[in-house]
Design a protein around this motif. Structure first.
Motif: not given
Ligand code: FMN
Length: 372
Positions: A44-50, A333-343, A360-364
């Motif tokens: 879970y945390y590795a998915q959010r490491a950006d 999990p890719d929140l930073v990328t979504r912010f950067r790309e305006g997704r 609902g934890y690691t499957d998003y």
């Protein structure tokens, strides 16, 4: 409007971060029933490491401060070893992760303490109810709720134990490979209970004046920075939140005192929960951010109902150095990328916020994998 301010590198204390997006601590109850972290948490945390910095979920420093089914602790060697597996996963993918050190104080139900009363500054119960341990025939899903109880007012020995537990847990966090620690002084847990006048009715050196009410925090921070370089220590506070029966006669003055304390100890950052829009925590009538800046020169991270634009605007105006995001990190999990790309952001399923396993934890999915 540009959100570029989110992607400016920064240095929090002695930690260089590639962006201003912090993952706020989120209790997700995926440790095992003995409060030992699991490999699933590492995934879970590795998915959010950006994130510029991950502040991992509240982690109990002492069994007496633990009242949450499957929340993690960090008071045994087994827990330290298991956490090492989690931090390794994050570091392997280039992330940074701090441990949030937690003691629930009066908010622990006796069910978690073999029937004993929980510890608080004074014999004042929390308002509302919380999740009790699962019944014997539990097969998953929502846990039964029970009201908070009137705690036992802490003796000096109880206070000394809390302080020592924080110091030991800080040392354990380093041994577990965390890059630093965040002292949990927010959300109505034991440190907050001492800080705020509504929950601290003591007449000894730990109650009454603001100077006395910050004493437990001062001792806890002292014990933590004896173990961890203060440039790697943060402190989270929520001085204007009245949830769970909290409240203070003068949150601005209290905030200035906490800022001065953090400054004196040379802490890396203060993490203020002060929503700019009503949401998980109500927007305060009298924001105290400026009072923090008045006494604390380090990094300030603000939290509460931000989106990319409001966060970038606050950073661009110099009101805060970074912004943390809690609920948005559940389903993105890719929140930073979504912010950067305006997704657009995915919506979390709160049925699995505090219970369950992978679902609902690691499957998003990330945006890239869901769009492709
Ligand atoms: C599921 C969930 C778990 C949380 N667990 C913690 C926690 O362990 N420690 C903490 O300080 N705050 C915790 N919070 C509060 C969040 O860190 C954050 O302050 C809150 O969600 C508001 O920020 P947001 O508007 O970005 O979601 C939790 C919130 C949620 C929704």
């Amino acid at each position: 409007m540009s959100v570029d301010a989110l992607f400016r590198p920064h240095t929090i204390g002695t930690l260089a971060v590639p962006n201003r997006v912090v993952m706020a601590p989120l209790t997700r109850a995926r440790a095992d029933v003995d409060h030992v972290p699991t490999p699933l948490q590492g995934e879970y945390y590795a998915q959010r490491a950006d994130a510029g910095l991950i502040v991992a979920e509240a982690t109990a420093v002492d069994p007496l401060g633990m009242g949450w089914h499957r929340a993690p602790g960090i008071w045994t060697d087994e827990m330290v070893l298991a956490w090492k597996g989690v931090t390794d996963r994050v570091h392997e993918v280039g992330g940074r992760i701090y441990c949030q050190l937690w003691h629930m104080g009066r908010l622990v139900l006796p069910d978690y303490l073999g029937g004993e009363l929980p510890l608080g500054p004074s014999a004042v119960a929390g308002e509302g109810e919380t999740m009790a341990p699962p019944p014997d025939d539990y097969t998953g899903g929502f846990l039964p709720m029970k009201p908070y109880v009137v705690p036992r007012a802490m003796t000096q020995a109880d206070i000394d134990r809390v302080v020592a537990s924080y110091g030991a847990a800080a040392a354990n966090a380093l041994a577990a490979g965390f890059d630093g620690v965040e002292v949990h002084g927010a959300n109505g847990y034991v440190i907050d209970q001492f800080l705020q006048s509504r929950t601290n009715l003591r007449t000894d050196a730990y109650g009454g004046s603001i100077e006395n009410r910050v004493r437990l925090l001062d001792e806890v921070v002292g014990a933590v920075v004896a173990q961890v370089d203060p440039g790697r220590v943060g402190l989270r506070i929520s001085p204007t939140s009245e949830r769970k029966g909290m409240g203070d006669v003068d949150p601005a003055a209290l905030t200035e005192a906490v800022g001065a304390l953090a400054q004196r100890h040379g802490l890396a950052y203060l993490h203020l929960i002060e929503p700019i829009a009503s949401g998980f925590v109500d927007k305060p009538d009298y924001p105290v951010m400026k009072h923090l800046r008045a006494t604390f020169a380090g990094t300030v991270v603000q939290n509460g109902s931000f989106d990319a634009q409001t966060a970038a605007d606050h950073i661009a105006r110099g009101e805060v150095d970074a912004v943390s995001f809690g609920r948005p990190y559940i389903a993105n999990p890719d929140l930073v990328t979504r912010f950067r790309e305006g997704r657009p952001l995915a919506t979390p399923d709160f049925d699995y916020a505090y219970v369950g396993e992978e679902k609902g934890y690691t499957d998003y999915p990330t945006w890239a994998s869901s769009a492709g």
